[in-house]
Design a protein around this motif. Structure first.
Motif, PDB file in Angstrom:
ATOM      1  N   LEU A 515       0.862  -1.170   0.000  1.00  0.00           N
ATOM      2  CA  LEU A 515       0.000   0.000   0.000  1.00  0.00           C
ATOM      3  C   LEU A 515       0.896   1.216   0.000  1.00  0.00           C
ATOM      4  N   LEU A 516       0.670   2.026  -0.848  1.00  0.00           N
ATOM      5  CA  LEU A 516       1.479   3.236  -0.935  1.00  0.00           C
ATOM      6  C   LEU A 516       0.858   4.237  -0.005  1.00  0.00           C
ATOM      7  N   VAL A 517       1.627   4.561   0.936  1.00  0.00           N
ATOM      8  CA  VAL A 517       1.072   5.413   1.966  1.00  0.00           C
ATOM      9  C   VAL A 517       1.898   6.664   2.068  1.00  0.00           C
ATOM     10  N   VAL A 518       1.240   7.680   2.362  1.00  0.00           N
ATOM     11  CA  VAL A 518       1.923   8.956   2.499  1.00  0.00           C
ATOM     12  C   VAL A 518       1.453   9.577   3.779  1.00  0.00           C
ATOM     13  N   ASP A 519       2.261  10.433   4.227  1.00  0.00           N
ATOM     14  CA  ASP A 519       1.923  11.152   5.439  1.00  0.00           C
ATOM     15  C   ASP A 519       0.579  11.827   5.299  1.00  0.00           C
ATOM     16  N   PRO A 520      -0.237  11.605   6.188  1.00  0.00           N
ATOM     17  CA  PRO A 520      -1.569  12.190   6.064  1.00  0.00           C
ATOM     18  C   PRO A 520      -1.559  13.706   6.030  1.00  0.00           C
ATOM     19  N   SER A 575      13.304   5.891  11.389  1.00  0.00           N
ATOM     20  CA  SER A 575      14.137   7.003  10.939  1.00  0.00           C
ATOM     21  C   SER A 575      14.065   7.081   9.411  1.00  0.00           C
ATOM     22  N   PRO A 576      14.200   8.192   9.021  1.00  0.00           N
ATOM     23  CA  PRO A 576      14.133   8.341   7.553  1.00  0.00           C
ATOM     24  C   PRO A 576      15.221   7.583   6.838  1.00  0.00           C
ATOM     25  N   GLN A 577      16.269   7.374   7.578  1.00  0.00           N
ATOM     26  CA  GLN A 577      17.387   6.742   6.909  1.00  0.00           C
ATOM     27  C   GLN A 577      17.075   5.322   6.518  1.00  0.00           C
ATOM     28  N   THR A 578      16.273   4.713   7.366  1.00  0.00           N
ATOM     29  CA  THR A 578      15.993   3.318   7.065  1.00  0.00           C
ATOM     30  C   THR A 578      15.247   3.144   5.762  1.00  0.00           C
ATOM     31  N   VAL A 593       7.168  13.669   3.849  1.00  0.00           N
ATOM     32  CA  VAL A 593       7.736  14.495   2.772  1.00  0.00           C
ATOM     33  C   VAL A 593       8.568  15.556   3.429  1.00  0.00           C
ATOM     34  N   ASP A 594       9.827  15.553   3.035  1.00  0.00           N
ATOM     35  CA  ASP A 594      10.683  16.520   3.701  1.00  0.00           C
ATOM     36  C   ASP A 594      10.542  17.891   3.052  1.00  0.00           C
ATOM     37  N   SER A 595      11.427  18.711   3.454  1.00  0.00           N
ATOM     38  CA  SER A 595      11.283  20.103   3.015  1.00  0.00           C
ATOM     39  C   SER A 595      11.437  20.267   1.522  1.00  0.00           C
ATOM     40  N   GLN A 596      12.221  19.402   0.955  1.00  0.00           N
ATOM     41  CA  GLN A 596      12.393  19.539  -0.491  1.00  0.00           C
ATOM     42  C   GLN A 596      11.347  18.753  -1.261  1.00  0.00           C
TER      43      GLN A 596
END
Lengths: 639, 232
Positions: A515-520, A575-578, A593-596
């Motif tokens: 499931l493609l999930v994105v930050d709500p 962590s985002p790194q993972t 989604v980060d700042s960029q």
């Protein structure tokens, strides 16, 4: 001196007299003839005299006489003609060689005619009375009056651009009696013309050729033309020829050109009308060729007008069950005329809690109608015979839009973003599944049912009007099938450090429900946790292919599922790194989604649960409405 | 005096040059086929000659008619005029002209033309010297023109005869006719010696008009018997 002066004065007087008299004579048209006459006739009783001597061809000549006032001499033979030919000093008077008494004419034939030699004519009566006038002497070349030219005719030369005047070429033949060919006579011609019924003739310049142009005649008027001729360098004209008439009426060529242009114009207009008619009649075809229609978002049972921009409120309203029909079964069918539209229905399936191997026929497979070991109802209903092949699934799937699924409607309602107030209703709807015990979502009431492969991760590729969400095939499917078109989508966001995580991948394949999930908070995609909830029913990581629908499920109703779901191999990003090390080839979870504006994904292998874990929840697919999941909704759905 | 003599000499020189140039003619004919010169054909020669004869006759007719109009002769003196060329035997009609043959016809033409050279120049001198009448002053130019035309025509006909002899069309009986041999002096003395009055002028003009008409007709018959295909 005196004599000379007197003679000069008398001569001057005579001159004056003659001048005055000549003025009178000049006014009359027969001036020349009268002059000749005066030369030939005496003053008082008119003696017999010669009226005229004429030669027509310079080879013969004739003389006519008249008795004058001496009527007793008018009988034929009373007067005799004598002539003197002064070719030698000893010439004598001879009688006329040929009489024509009926005309009072004396004819001199060729043998008796000599040119350049003076002739004198004399009339003698029977009693030897001689009537002779000195003026009756002449030379033949000076009395030549040629016959009129013959074969007079005309041709049109041209017409002026204004169409009011034209030029004419007149041509003729020399008189046959004149021997022009031998050169014995050289003739020049004079043309005269006038408008009909006028009195004054226009004379053109004399010229020796047998044709001449008349310029400037007027269209529509009739002209009379005649011609005469005389010997070159001599004075006496012959008689006029018979007149010919010239008339040129309106030129029809202009009309013909006008008609031609008219015909051309009408022809062009007709062709244009024909083209317009063809275009209009084949309008739809042309439009299809030129501007192929773009599929618009279609949700079963919802007026496509509402799906347009800015009408979210109405849509929410409908999805939440309000309004007429809404997403119910009796919602009007908006897509009757689009048979190619397909809506994937999702049915709640009897959960087979078992090994994933037992559930070889994943929800996806069932959904897609593939042949499966478990007998599940497949929704293969089609609105018509035409099946629209789906690119992702590789298999045609049909959908009957006439039977909207309430569950799908509910799902849609819940999936709509930014509608927190509807969530309750959505949940209410969700809580009112027609068959809660049924693990599968019924997409059709009474119809064949499909159930989805409730992999956790799936990509929503389309949303059906009925509320069903068309999902892309899961990662397991892809990895197993080793063909995927959607890999690239995930690879955009994921850097895959493949390698040692293959084993984990394999586990994940079986377990995970893509499931493609994105930050709500982001663009509206579901979060991971939300996705979990969504996918609680379909938790079996079946190697199903094709589509997987997501059914948002209430946490309350399916606690077991959720519990199992919690153990689903969803990846909670620590962590985002993972994320960067996610072995997921196709799908991964986007954490944030980060700042960029780059998507931060979760590594899929972080939380690989025991393989058996995700199955039940996946398989225990409750009847959930299919539709969009908004971040807000998912937030509420999170456990 | 020297100045006047110089001016007179200059004038004489110009006159001589003028006369020479006028005698050359309107267009030079290369009789000997010099390089760069177009040698005229017999047809060309005929055309030129006939044109000249027409012109000669036209001018003579004009002069004569003007004379008659100006003087209003009370009598018709047609039968009474005597011309100095009456002694030359000429064909009187078409058949005779065609019958006598080309050589004789050519000879007659040359005789006629030769006999008028001197009388015409005399006429011109007489008319120009007659200061009483404006008419003479006006027509003296024409008389001069006529005399020049006659000279040119005579030369042209002579050349044409030579060409015809070359082509074999004309026999060799036609020799060069010198003007002196044509007209016996007796006939020329027909006219008054010394001054000519206006009547003499009138007679001369009448006679010349008749003879120019003869020449014109004879030339045309000559052309149409020699080259019948040309415009006959």
């Amino acid at each position: 001196m005196a004599a000379s002066s007197s003679s000069s004065s008398s001569s001057s007087n005579l001159l004056l007299l003659l001048l005055i008299s000549s003025l009178d004579w000049l006014s009359t048209p027969g001036f020349a003839f009268l002059m000749a006459r005066d030369h030939m006739t005496s003053s008082a009783p008119l003696e017999p005299h010669f009226t005229e001597c004429i030669s027509r061809d310079q080879e013969t000549f004739r003389c006519w006489w008249s008795p004058g006032s001496f009527h007793n001499l008018s009988s034929p033979g009373a007067l005799r003609v004598f002539y003197l030919k002064k070719d030698s000093p000893t010439s004598k008077w001879k009688e006329c060689p040929e009489y024509i008494h009926s005309n009072r004419e004396c004819f001199f034939d060729v043998n008796h005619t000599s040119v350049w030699i003076p002739y004198c004519m004399q009339l003698r009566s029977k009693n030897n009375v001689t009537y002779f006038n000195e003026d009756d002497c002449f030379t033949v070349e000076n009395i030549v009056r040629p016959d009129p030219p013959v074969s007079l005719n005309w041709t049109l030369l041209n017409i002026s651009p204004s169409g009011l005047s034209y030029d004419v070429m007149v041509n003729w033949e020399p008189p046959p009696s004149a021997d022009v060919e031998a050169g014995w006579m050289r003739i020049e011609y004079e043309i005269q013309y006038r408008e009909r019924n006028t009195t004054n003739w226009e004379a053109l310049e004399m010229q020796p050729h047998t044709q001449q142009t008349i310029y400037g005649l007027n269209i529509g008027k009739e002209y009379e033309v005649h011609i005469r001729c005389r010997m070159l360098a001599f004075t006496k004209f012959g008689e006029f020829s018979d007149s010919i008439f010239i008339q040129v009426t309106e030129i029809p060529s202009k009309e013909s050109t006008f008609l031609l242009t008219l015909v051309l114009v009408f022809g062009a207009v007709g062709i244009l009308i024909l083209i317009v008619l063809i275009v209009v009649s084949q309008q739809h075809r042309l439009m299809m060729i030129l501007l192929p229609p773009v599929p618009a978002p279609k949700i079963k049972g919802i007026d496509p007008e509402l799906l347009k921009k800015g009408k979210l409120d109405e849509l929410n309203f409908i999805l939440s069950g309000g309004g007429m029909g809404g997403l119910s079964t009796y919602a009007p069918d908006f897509y009757q005329d689009e048979p190619w539209v397909e809506f994937i229905e999702v049915d709640a399936e009897d959960a087979d809690a078992g090994e994933k191997e037992d559930n070889q026929s994943s929800d996806t497979q069932r959904l897609l109608g593939l042949p499966q070991p478990v007998s599940h109802h497949m929704n293969i209903g089609c609105s018509n015979a035409i099946s629209f092949p789906d690119n992702d699934s590789g298999r045609a799937s049909c959908y009957d839009p006439d039977l909207p699924n309430q569950d799908t409607l509910m799902l849609m309602a819940t999936l709509l973003p930014g509608q927190p107030e509807d969530e309750e209703a959505a949940f209410d709807l969700v809580e009112r599944p027609p068959a809660p015990e049924r693990p599968l979502v019924q997409t059709q009431t009474g119809g064949p049912q499909t159930w989805i492969n409730t992999d956790f991760y799936a990509q929503v590729s389309n949303v059906m009007p009925s509320g069903g969400v068309v999902l892309s095939p899961g990662q397991q499917l892809r990895i197993q099938e080793s063909t995927s078109a959607t890999e690239e989508e995930t690879q955009q966001n994921v850097k895959e450090p493949k390698g040692g995580e293959d084993t984990e991948e394999k586990k994940l394949k079986e377990l995970r429900f893509q499931l493609l999930v994105v930050d709500p908070e982001g663009s509206g995609y579901t979060t991971e946790s939300n996705a979990r909830k969504i996918s609680t029913p379909p938790s079996s990581p079946m190697p199903g292919d094709g589509y997987q629908t997501i059914h948002p499920q209430p946490v309350e109703t399916k606690p077991a599922a959720t519990a199992e779901d919690n153990q689903s191999p969803y990846i909670l990003p620590d962590s985002p790194q993972t994320q960067l090390f996610a072995p997921v080839a196709d799908y991964t979870v986007v954490q944030e989604v980060d700042s960029q504006h780059s998507l931060l994904l979760n590594p899929p292998s972080r939380q690989s649960p025991p393989p058996c874990l995700p199955q039940p929840p996946l398989k225990a697919l409750p009847a959930m409405p299919i539709g969009y999941i908004t971040p807000d909704l998912l937030g509420n759905l999170s456990p | 005096m020297s100045q006047s003599s110089k001016s007179v000499a200059l004038l004489l020189l110009t006159l001589v040059l003028l006369e020479l140039s006028m005698r050359v003619g309107t267009a030079p004919i290369c009789a000997h086929g010099q390089a760069g010169c177009h040698v005229p054909s017999l047809a060309d020669l005929f055309d030129r000659v006939i044109q000249q004869s027409s012109r000669m006759h036209g001018i003579s007719s004009d002069l004569h008619s003007e004379f008659e109009q100006y003087f209003f002769p009370s009598k018709n003196l047609v039968g009474k005029r005597k011309c100095h060329t009456n002694g030359i035997l000429t064909p009187d009609d078409k058949e005779n002209a065609q019958r006598i043959g080309r050589e004789q016809l050519t000879e007659v033409i040359l005789r006629l033309l030769g006999s008028w050279g001197d009388p015409l120049s005399q006429l011109y001198h007489s008319m120009s010297q007659d200061q009483n009448q404006d008419f003479n002053h006006y027509s003296s130019n024409k008389a001069l023109e006529i005399s020049d035309v006659v000279h040119e025509l005579r030369d042209g006909v002579a050349k044409m005869a030579e060409k015809m002899k070359l082509l074999g069309v004309l026999g060799n009986t036609v020799g060069y006719i010198s003007p002196e041999s044509l007209v016996p002096s007796s006939t020329f003395s027909f006219y008054k010696q010394g001054e000519l009055n206006s009547m003499d002028h009138h007679d001369l003009l009448y006679c010349f008009r008749r003879d120019s008409n003869k020449v014109k007709n004879y030339l045309r018959i000559l052309k149409c018997t020699t080259l019948p295909e040309l415009d006959c």
